[in-house]
Design a protein around this motif. Structure first.
Motif, PDB file in Angstrom:
ATOM      1  N   SER A 178      27.135  60.567  35.831  1.00  0.00           N
ATOM      2  CA  SER A 178      26.343  59.924  34.776  1.00  0.00           C
ATOM      3  C   SER A 178      27.287  59.586  33.633  1.00  0.00           C
ATOM      4  CB  SER A 178      25.250  60.866  34.259  1.00  0.00           C
ATOM      5  OG  SER A 178      24.447  61.349  35.306  1.00  0.00           O
ATOM      6  N   HIS A 199      22.443  50.113  25.902  1.00  0.00           N
ATOM      7  CA  HIS A 199      22.703  50.673  27.227  1.00  0.00           C
ATOM      8  C   HIS A 199      23.702  49.855  28.045  1.00  0.00           C
ATOM      9  CE1 HIS A 199      19.337  53.543  26.840  1.00  0.00           C
ATOM     10  NE2 HIS A 199      18.707  52.554  26.244  1.00  0.00           N
ATOM     11  N   THR A 200      24.329  48.853  27.444  1.00  0.00           N
ATOM     12  CA  THR A 200      25.300  48.032  28.172  1.00  0.00           C
ATOM     13  C   THR A 200      26.522  47.779  27.296  1.00  0.00           C
ATOM     14  OG1 THR A 200      24.427  45.903  27.381  1.00  0.00           O
ATOM     15  CG2 THR A 200      23.417  46.837  29.375  1.00  0.00           C
ATOM     16  N   LEU A 233      29.990  51.783  39.807  1.00  0.00           N
ATOM     17  CA  LEU A 233      28.830  51.549  40.666  1.00  0.00           C
ATOM     18  C   LEU A 233      29.235  51.183  42.093  1.00  0.00           C
ATOM     19  CD1 LEU A 233      26.384  49.656  38.270  1.00  0.00           C
ATOM     20  CD2 LEU A 233      26.493  52.093  38.826  1.00  0.00           C
ATOM     21  N   LYS A 247      29.155  48.576  46.993  1.00  0.00           N
ATOM     22  CA  LYS A 247      28.152  48.810  45.951  1.00  0.00           C
ATOM     23  C   LYS A 247      27.247  49.957  46.397  1.00  0.00           C
ATOM     24  CE  LYS A 247      26.373  47.395  41.961  1.00  0.00           C
ATOM     25  NZ  LYS A 247      25.704  46.093  41.816  1.00  0.00           N
ATOM     26  N   ASP A 263      29.614  41.612  38.440  1.00  0.00           N
ATOM     27  CA  ASP A 263      29.280  42.670  37.482  1.00  0.00           C
ATOM     28  C   ASP A 263      30.529  43.332  36.919  1.00  0.00           C
ATOM     29  OD1 ASP A 263      29.844  43.778  39.968  1.00  0.00           O
ATOM     30  OD2 ASP A 263      28.316  45.342  39.840  1.00  0.00           O
ATOM     31  N   GLN A 267      32.266  42.917  32.884  1.00  0.00           N
ATOM     32  CA  GLN A 267      32.664  44.033  32.021  1.00  0.00           C
ATOM     33  C   GLN A 267      34.133  43.934  31.631  1.00  0.00           C
ATOM     34  OE1 GLN A 267      30.472  47.980  33.034  1.00  0.00           O
ATOM     35  NE2 GLN A 267      30.643  46.869  34.972  1.00  0.00           N
ATOM     36  N   ASN A 324      24.121  53.018  32.815  1.00  0.00           N
ATOM     37  CA  ASN A 324      24.121  52.978  34.285  1.00  0.00           C
ATOM     38  C   ASN A 324      23.319  54.144  34.887  1.00  0.00           C
ATOM     39  OD1 ASN A 324      25.698  50.665  34.267  1.00  0.00           O
ATOM     40  ND2 ASN A 324      27.618  51.764  34.613  1.00  0.00           N
ATOM     41  N   ASP A 325      23.078  54.039  36.194  1.00  0.00           N
ATOM     42  CA  ASP A 325      22.321  55.059  36.915  1.00  0.00           C
ATOM     43  C   ASP A 325      23.172  56.303  37.176  1.00  0.00           C
ATOM     44  OD1 ASP A 325      19.879  53.613  37.309  1.00  0.00           O
ATOM     45  OD2 ASP A 325      20.897  52.408  38.833  1.00  0.00           O
TER      46      ASP A 325
END
Length: 498
Positions: A178, A199-200, A233, A247, A263, A267, A324-325
């Motif tokens: 995380s 969050h990004t 990710l 992915k 993606d 970034q 991110n997740d």
């Protein structure tokens, strides 16, 4: 005449005994010579270098942190008698600073330098196993460390297995991944930033500009390791090359060049814009240590780490917002592993020791917090009151979090928080799959060299990805990128019976 001969023989026997004793002592002091992986190695001195009987042996553990603790000798004076009483072991630590770790680790693994235990992670684990650097503990794990084997989840053992062998002890902790944006709350308040909604990376840009311009200093300082989160990710399949991966939620299990994915590229472009705007320090690609204080940073962990670790280490009140997740994969489990040297004289003792480090609270706290009475003290209810933040060993490299004593300042049980993250993590589509890299070792070595050559400039934003990704890809292909992707893809397809 006979009496003279008898006296002469007696003298010869006495001298032979003396010289034999000297020879044994010299051998002990100079270290016993052994071999591992075809290279000569030297065993470090201990109280006794014999493996038989109840002799005390000294284990050499090399790991990464903020360098050797200033009160290391005082710590040894407390921990070694306890270890000696429990399992007949003393410990000799080498804590390498973060900036020196990459070079030092490579020298250790490739030169045959002796150690007993070495910290490793997903970026090097598979290649080190292929090199023959680590001991296969499969046959002795359940007998030498049965409680530890039972304690760590079964699928975590699968993550550190290669071709049927088990080559490391995963440090059962935040073994899922995380990532969090960590904020100095006072700084965010000063500039009116509502950070809970961010969050990004893109959403971070304007707040970071505001802090950088207002403070006259980079708001997002980095060292040469850069921001590895940009490829987080993607499951790296244990190859140790973040430029190759699948992915984590791709049900087609397609192996790709991660740097070319939209993606990731997006970034990298954001990082480059930050670098040009002075949000990232200009010396980031070459500096080995980033400053302790950071207005804003991104770190892997759990929410309350902002209050227990990240904030206190900076001397501020911090808060963390997830980005991110939460994901679990072979690689996230391999994010922190302790391996035994294939040439270690004491593999069973290493396992006994690592079991103690993980499961004995007194030992676990000593490694995590330092010297009782100097770095921390116990309260009447068994919690930890930290006296200072001077202890330089990195707790995540050592063992499980779940036997570390709670801090008095904890408003929640942070270890329960970590367990909850592990349990709720989204599994990678490749969880449980291990690639056989025996046919592509040369290509992997070539591509690692290429990636490592460019990663600092790429991941700190110093290079323009619109140009650098094309250049890196060209060199990766020359080093065997397509061969690697083809081989790994065929193994994945066969594993999932496509």
């Amino acid at each position: 005449m006979k009496r003279k001969i008898a006296l002469l023989l007696s003298l010869v026997l006495i001298l032979s005994t003396i010289f034999a004793g000297c020879s044994k002592e010299n051998t002990k002091n100079s270290g016993n010579q052994g071999t591992a992986n075809g290279a000569a190695t030297t065993t470090p001195d201990g109280k006794d270098n014999s493996t038989s009987g109840d002799k005390v042996v000294t284990l050499k553990w090399i790991t990464v942190g903020s360098g050797m603790p200033d009160n290391y000798d005082a710590w040894l004076a407390k921990i070694n008698p306890y270890l000696e009483e429990k399992i007949g072991v003393n410990i000799d630590m080498e804590v390498v600073s973060w900036g020196d770790w990459g070079n030092r680790r490579n020298i250790i693994v490739n030169s045959g330098e002796y150690f007993d235990i070495l910290f490793t992670d997903g970026s090097n684990f598979s290649s080190d196993v292929a090199l023959g650097a680590y001991y296969d503990m499969k046959d002795i794990l359940k007998t030498s460390a049965p409680d530890l084997y039972s304690y760590i989840p079964e699928n975590y053992w699968s993550a550190v297995s290669v071709n049927g062998g088990i080559y490391g002890i995963p440090t059962y902790k935040d073994s899922s991944m995380s990532n969090y944006i960590v904020w100095d709350k006072a700084m965010a308040s000063k500039y009116g930033i509502d950070y809970a909604k961010i969050h990004t990376l893109d959403a971070l840009t304007e707040p970071l500009k505001k802090i950088t311009e207002g403070e006259g200093a980079p708001a997002f300082p980095m060292d040469q390791n850069g921001l590895s989160m940009v490829t987080s990710l993607y499951d790296g399949v244990g190859l140790g090359i973040p430029a190759i991966g699948v992915k984590f939620d791709d049900q087609n299990h397609k192996v790709v060049n991660t740097l070319e994915q939209e993606d990731v590229l997006s970034q990298l472009k954001t990082l480059h814009s930050w670098y040009k705007d002075g949000i990232i320090n200009s010396d980031a690609p070459t500096t080995s240590e980033s400053p302790t204080y950071k207005s804003v940073s991104i770190a892997q962990g759990w929410p309350s780490a902002a209050k227990t670790t990240w904030g206190p280490n900076m001397g501020v009140e911090a808060d963390a917002v997830q980005i991110n997740d939460t994901i679990v994969s072979n690689e996230t489990v391999r994010g922190s592993v302790n391996a035994i040297y294939s040439g270690s004289k004491y593999p069973e003792k290493c396992l006994e020791f690592l079991q103690l480090v993980n499961l004995d609270p007194k030992v676990r706290d000593a490694f995590y917090y330092g010297v009782e009475g100097e770095n921390f003290k116990y309260t009447d209810d068994g919690k930890i009151d930290k006296i200072n933040s001077d202890w330089k060993m990195a707790g995540y490299t050592q063992g499980t979090f779940f036997t570390v004593s709670q801090l008095t300042t904890d408003t929640v049980n942070q270890w329960d928080e970590v367990k909850k993250l592990n349990e709720s993590a989204k599994p990678s589509v490749l969880l449980g799959f291990n690639a056989d890299t025996s046919k592509i070792q040369n290509e992997l070595a070539n591509c690692r060299e290429v990636y490592n050559k460019y990663k600092s400039e790429l991941l700190t934003g110093a290079s323009d990805p619109a140009e650098s990704v094309s250049k890196i890809t060209k060199e990766l292909k020359a080093g065997g990128l397509d061969t690697i992707i083809s081989e790994v893809q065929s193994q994945i397809d066969a594993y999932y019976k496509k």
